[in-house]
Design a protein around this motif. Structure first.
Motif, mmCIF file in Angstrom:
data_model
loop_
_atom_site.group_PDB
_atom_site.id
_atom_site.type_symbol
_atom_site.label_atom_id
_atom_site.label_comp_id
_atom_site.label_asym_id
_atom_site.label_seq_id
_atom_site.Cartn_x
_atom_site.Cartn_y
_atom_site.Cartn_z
ATOM 1 N N ASN A 108 0.615 -1.209 0.253
ATOM 2 C CA ASN A 108 0.155 -0.127 -0.337
ATOM 3 C C ASN A 108 0.549 0.917 0.162
ATOM 4 O O ASN A 108 0.745 2.187 -0.420
ATOM 5 C CB ASN A 108 -0.558 -0.125 1.505
ATOM 6 C CG ASN A 108 -2.280 -1.091 0.903
ATOM 7 O OD1 ASN A 108 -2.382 -1.534 -0.100
ATOM 8 N ND2 ASN A 108 -3.155 -0.670 1.523
ATOM 9 N N GLY A 109 2.132 1.286 0.253
ATOM 10 C CA GLY A 109 2.806 2.502 0.401
ATOM 11 C C GLY A 109 4.035 2.922 -0.403
ATOM 12 O O GLY A 109 3.387 4.048 -1.077
ATOM 13 N N VAL A 110 3.805 1.516 -1.488
ATOM 14 C CA VAL A 110 4.025 1.603 -3.406
ATOM 15 C C VAL A 110 2.725 2.429 -3.447
ATOM 16 O O VAL A 110 3.026 2.767 -4.842
ATOM 17 C CB VAL A 110 4.304 0.419 -3.416
ATOM 18 C CG1 VAL A 110 4.913 0.314 -4.886
ATOM 19 C CG2 VAL A 110 6.139 -0.226 -2.263
ATOM 20 N N GLU A 111 2.034 2.056 -3.287
ATOM 21 C CA GLU A 111 0.696 2.154 -3.799
ATOM 22 C C GLU A 111 0.420 3.741 -4.086
ATOM 23 O O GLU A 111 0.203 4.685 -5.292
ATOM 24 C CB GLU A 111 -0.601 1.486 -3.423
ATOM 25 C CG GLU A 111 -1.993 2.225 -4.325
ATOM 26 C CD GLU A 111 -3.307 1.600 -3.181
ATOM 27 O OE1 GLU A 111 -3.837 1.815 -2.659
ATOM 28 O OE2 GLU A 111 -3.222 0.123 -3.492
ATOM 29 N N SER B 253 -3.540 4.570 6.515
ATOM 30 C CA SER B 253 -3.643 4.462 7.572
ATOM 31 C C SER B 253 -2.472 3.390 6.633
ATOM 32 O O SER B 253 -1.170 3.546 8.278
ATOM 33 C CB SER B 253 -4.382 3.338 8.731
ATOM 34 O OG SER B 253 -4.363 2.895 7.203
ATOM 35 N N THR B 254 -2.041 3.099 6.105
ATOM 36 C CA THR B 254 -1.349 1.994 5.864
ATOM 37 C C THR B 254 -0.427 2.298 5.596
ATOM 38 O O THR B 254 1.141 2.002 5.487
ATOM 39 C CB THR B 254 -2.350 0.632 5.012
ATOM 40 O OG1 THR B 254 -2.693 1.430 3.518
ATOM 41 C CG2 THR B 254 -2.659 -0.050 5.412
ATOM 42 N N GLY B 255 -0.387 3.352 4.577
ATOM 43 C CA GLY B 255 0.648 4.671 4.511
ATOM 44 C C GLY B 255 1.850 4.911 5.589
ATOM 45 O O GLY B 255 2.997 4.830 5.747
ATOM 46 N N THR B 256 1.049 5.748 6.394
ATOM 47 C CA THR B 256 0.944 5.835 7.998
ATOM 48 C C THR B 256 1.752 4.414 8.691
ATOM 49 O O THR B 256 3.445 4.823 9.564
ATOM 50 C CB THR B 256 0.352 6.240 8.765
ATOM 51 O OG1 THR B 256 -0.303 7.049 8.531
ATOM 52 C CG2 THR B 256 0.818 7.100 9.953
ATOM 53 N N VAL C 64 14.971 2.609 7.070
ATOM 54 C CA VAL C 64 15.275 2.439 5.582
ATOM 55 C C VAL C 64 14.305 3.605 4.879
ATOM 56 O O VAL C 64 13.395 4.230 5.635
ATOM 57 C CB VAL C 64 14.448 0.802 5.120
ATOM 58 C CG1 VAL C 64 14.373 1.096 3.258
ATOM 59 C CG2 VAL C 64 14.867 -0.001 5.724
ATOM 60 N N PRO C 65 14.299 4.625 4.057
ATOM 61 C CA PRO C 65 14.536 5.565 3.497
ATOM 62 C C PRO C 65 13.313 5.797 2.734
ATOM 63 O O PRO C 65 13.681 4.816 1.911
ATOM 64 C CB PRO C 65 15.422 6.129 2.695
ATOM 65 C CG PRO C 65 17.076 5.702 1.895
ATOM 66 C CD PRO C 65 16.933 4.440 3.436
ATOM 67 N N VAL C 66 12.676 6.272 2.852
ATOM 68 C CA VAL C 66 11.312 6.019 1.418
ATOM 69 C C VAL C 66 10.257 7.167 1.085
ATOM 70 O O VAL C 66 9.362 7.616 1.843
ATOM 71 C CB VAL C 66 10.053 4.897 2.780
ATOM 72 C CG1 VAL C 66 10.604 3.799 2.354
ATOM 73 C CG2 VAL C 66 9.537 5.543 3.876
ATOM 74 N N PRO C 67 11.479 8.268 1.170
ATOM 75 C CA PRO C 67 11.224 9.729 0.937
ATOM 76 C C PRO C 67 9.805 9.194 -0.215
ATOM 77 O O PRO C 67 9.046 10.858 0.013
ATOM 78 C CB PRO C 67 12.141 10.533 -0.015
ATOM 79 C CG PRO C 67 13.020 9.240 -0.405
ATOM 80 C CD PRO C 67 13.062 8.058 0.769
ATOM 81 N N LEU C 68 9.657 8.965 -1.100
ATOM 82 C CA LEU C 68 8.521 8.681 -2.157
ATOM 83 C C LEU C 68 7.041 8.916 -1.100
ATOM 84 O O LEU C 68 6.242 9.546 -1.633
ATOM 85 C CB LEU C 68 9.126 8.347 -3.418
ATOM 86 C CG LEU C 68 9.603 8.415 -4.155
ATOM 87 C CD1 LEU C 68 10.326 7.565 -5.657
ATOM 88 C CD2 LEU C 68 10.105 9.909 -4.697
ATOM 89 N N ILE C 69 7.287 8.074 -0.142
ATOM 90 C CA ILE C 69 6.253 7.317 -0.028
ATOM 91 C C ILE C 69 5.796 7.891 1.347
ATOM 92 O O ILE C 69 4.534 8.476 1.501
ATOM 93 C CB ILE C 69 7.059 5.670 0.731
ATOM 94 C CG1 ILE C 69 6.834 4.468 -0.094
ATOM 95 C CG2 ILE C 69 5.284 5.229 1.442
ATOM 96 C CD1 ILE C 69 7.166 3.064 0.162
ATOM 97 N N TYR C 70 7.032 8.699 1.766
ATOM 98 C CA TYR C 70 6.151 9.683 2.749
ATOM 99 C C TYR C 70 5.685 10.896 2.070
ATOM 100 O O TYR C 70 4.843 11.595 2.802
ATOM 101 C CB TYR C 70 7.585 10.074 3.737
ATOM 102 C CG TYR C 70 7.727 11.303 4.480
ATOM 103 C CD1 TYR C 70 6.659 11.488 5.720
ATOM 104 C CD2 TYR C 70 8.335 12.560 4.323
ATOM 105 C CE1 TYR C 70 6.630 12.390 6.602
ATOM 106 C CE2 TYR C 70 7.447 14.093 4.631
ATOM 107 C CZ TYR C 70 6.751 13.602 6.217
ATOM 108 O OH TYR C 70 7.152 14.643 6.798
ATOM 109 N N GLN C 71 6.121 11.162 0.843
ATOM 110 C CA GLN C 71 5.675 12.282 0.735
ATOM 111 C C GLN C 71 4.350 12.226 0.070
ATOM 112 O O GLN C 71 3.316 13.669 0.590
ATOM 113 C CB GLN C 71 6.784 12.972 -0.862
ATOM 114 C CG GLN C 71 6.293 13.794 -1.019
ATOM 115 C CD GLN C 71 6.024 15.641 -0.873
ATOM 116 O OE1 GLN C 71 6.861 15.879 0.206
ATOM 117 N NE2 GLN C 71 5.549 15.973 -0.738
ATOM 118 N N ALA C 72 4.375 10.887 -0.636
ATOM 119 C CA ALA C 72 3.103 10.460 -1.173
ATOM 120 C C ALA C 72 2.081 10.918 0.414
ATOM 121 O O ALA C 72 1.047 11.117 0.189
ATOM 122 C CB ALA C 72 2.809 9.809 -1.364
#
Length: 296
Positions: free
Chosen positions: A173-176, A242-245, A256-264
């Motif tokens: 879901n984060g990738v989504e 919720s799942t992104g959080t 683990v850096p996830v800047p794109l998911i965080y920004q979304a």
């Protein structure tokens, strides 16, 4: 196989229908009597309560929960307490947090499979993608049912021990989130750029052979076809989060850096200022999950 399905919302009814279509027997329960009636019309056997599902299945019960994540899952498990044992298997097909799944597995007498489910209402025709965690023997027992509910044998697998199924779904879901944000930003530039473009035409062209083709891009084409290139009165407001959080929190814990998911995720929380990208994300959530479209 005789399977009990508890929870007959959009996704639960699809589970019932696909099990029945594959020749399995189903006993079904929901607090909504109309939903139970629909399942019976499809060929399922009705149950009057959650314990009644387990009792109807008898020994070696196979029970599939499709209730909303959170308290409803715990409530259903509480009602099953005393009606299941170590030879029985419970599948949690909802969007539960992986740590909650581990806790529930430890507290439940039956073998517990946490089953991340992706595909949305489109799964009625195509089948779901199922990411499953839990004991190997329990997974093996349910393979015929998973084959029926998923797109087929390649549409499901055991990810690992309890918790791993919902963990993989969380990251999915984060990738989504990030993919939806990328499409939204690209189409926003096209919408506000120097050419007067038909965005449905752009999306259709991209879906045919382009490197960035995907089901989400198919849904972009659908959105522009049905709403227009300006997305009409679709509101700049994106629900969910919720799942992104959970994904971002886990990334912080694992460093683990996830800047794109965080920004979304941040874009969803910041959806107070008018943004085309968020309007498209709003509409895409309807496309793949039939979530309500917030309109202006």
């Amino acid at each position: 196989m005789y399977v009990g399905v508890i929870g007959l919302g959009r996704m639960g009814q699809i589970v019932v229908d696909r099990l029945l279509d594959a020749g399995h027997d189903v006993v079904a329960f929901d607090i909504d009597e109309e939903a139970v009636a629909d399942a019976v019309d499809a060929g399922a056997e009705p149950a009057e309560s959650i314990p009644d599902v387990a009792d109807a299945l008898g020994e070696d019960a196979r029970i599939w929960l499709m209730v909303p994540a959170g308290d409803p899952v715990d409530a259903a498990l509480s009602e099953l307490d005393g009606h299941v044992d170590g030879d029985d298997v419970i599948v949690d097909g909802g969007n539960s947090h992986f740590e909650a799944s581990v806790r529930r597995a430890d507290a439940t007498d039956a073998a517990y499979l946490d089953c991340g489910t992706s595909g949305g209402p489109a799964g009625a025709e195509l089948g779901f993608s199922l990411m499953i965690g839990g004991p190997q023997w329990a997974y093996d027992e349910l393979v015929p049912a998973f084959d029926a509910v998923a797109t087929g044998p390649d549409g499901h697998d055991r990810m690992g021990p309890v918790g791993s199924g919902h963990y993989v779904k969380m990251v999915h879901n984060g990738v989504e989130y990030a993919l939806m944000q990328a499409y939204g930003e690209g189409f926003e530039l096209l919408a506000r750029g120097r050419y007067d473009l038909d965005l449905e035409s752009v999306a259709r062209t991209w879906t045919n052979g382009a490197v960035i083709r995907s089901w989400l891009l198919d849904l972009c084409e659908e959105a522009f076809r049905e709403e227009g290139s300006d997305l009409g009165d679709v509101a700049d407001h994106v629900e969910g989060g919720s799942t992104g959080t959970w994904t971002v929190q886990e990334a912080l814990e694992q460093e683990v850096p996830v800047p794109l998911i965080y920004q979304a995720l941040a874009e969803r929380f910041d959806s107070r200022e008018d943004r085309f990208a968020r309007k498209l994300a709003n509409r895409l959530r309807y496309g793949f999950g039939r979530h309500e479209i917030v309109r202006e």
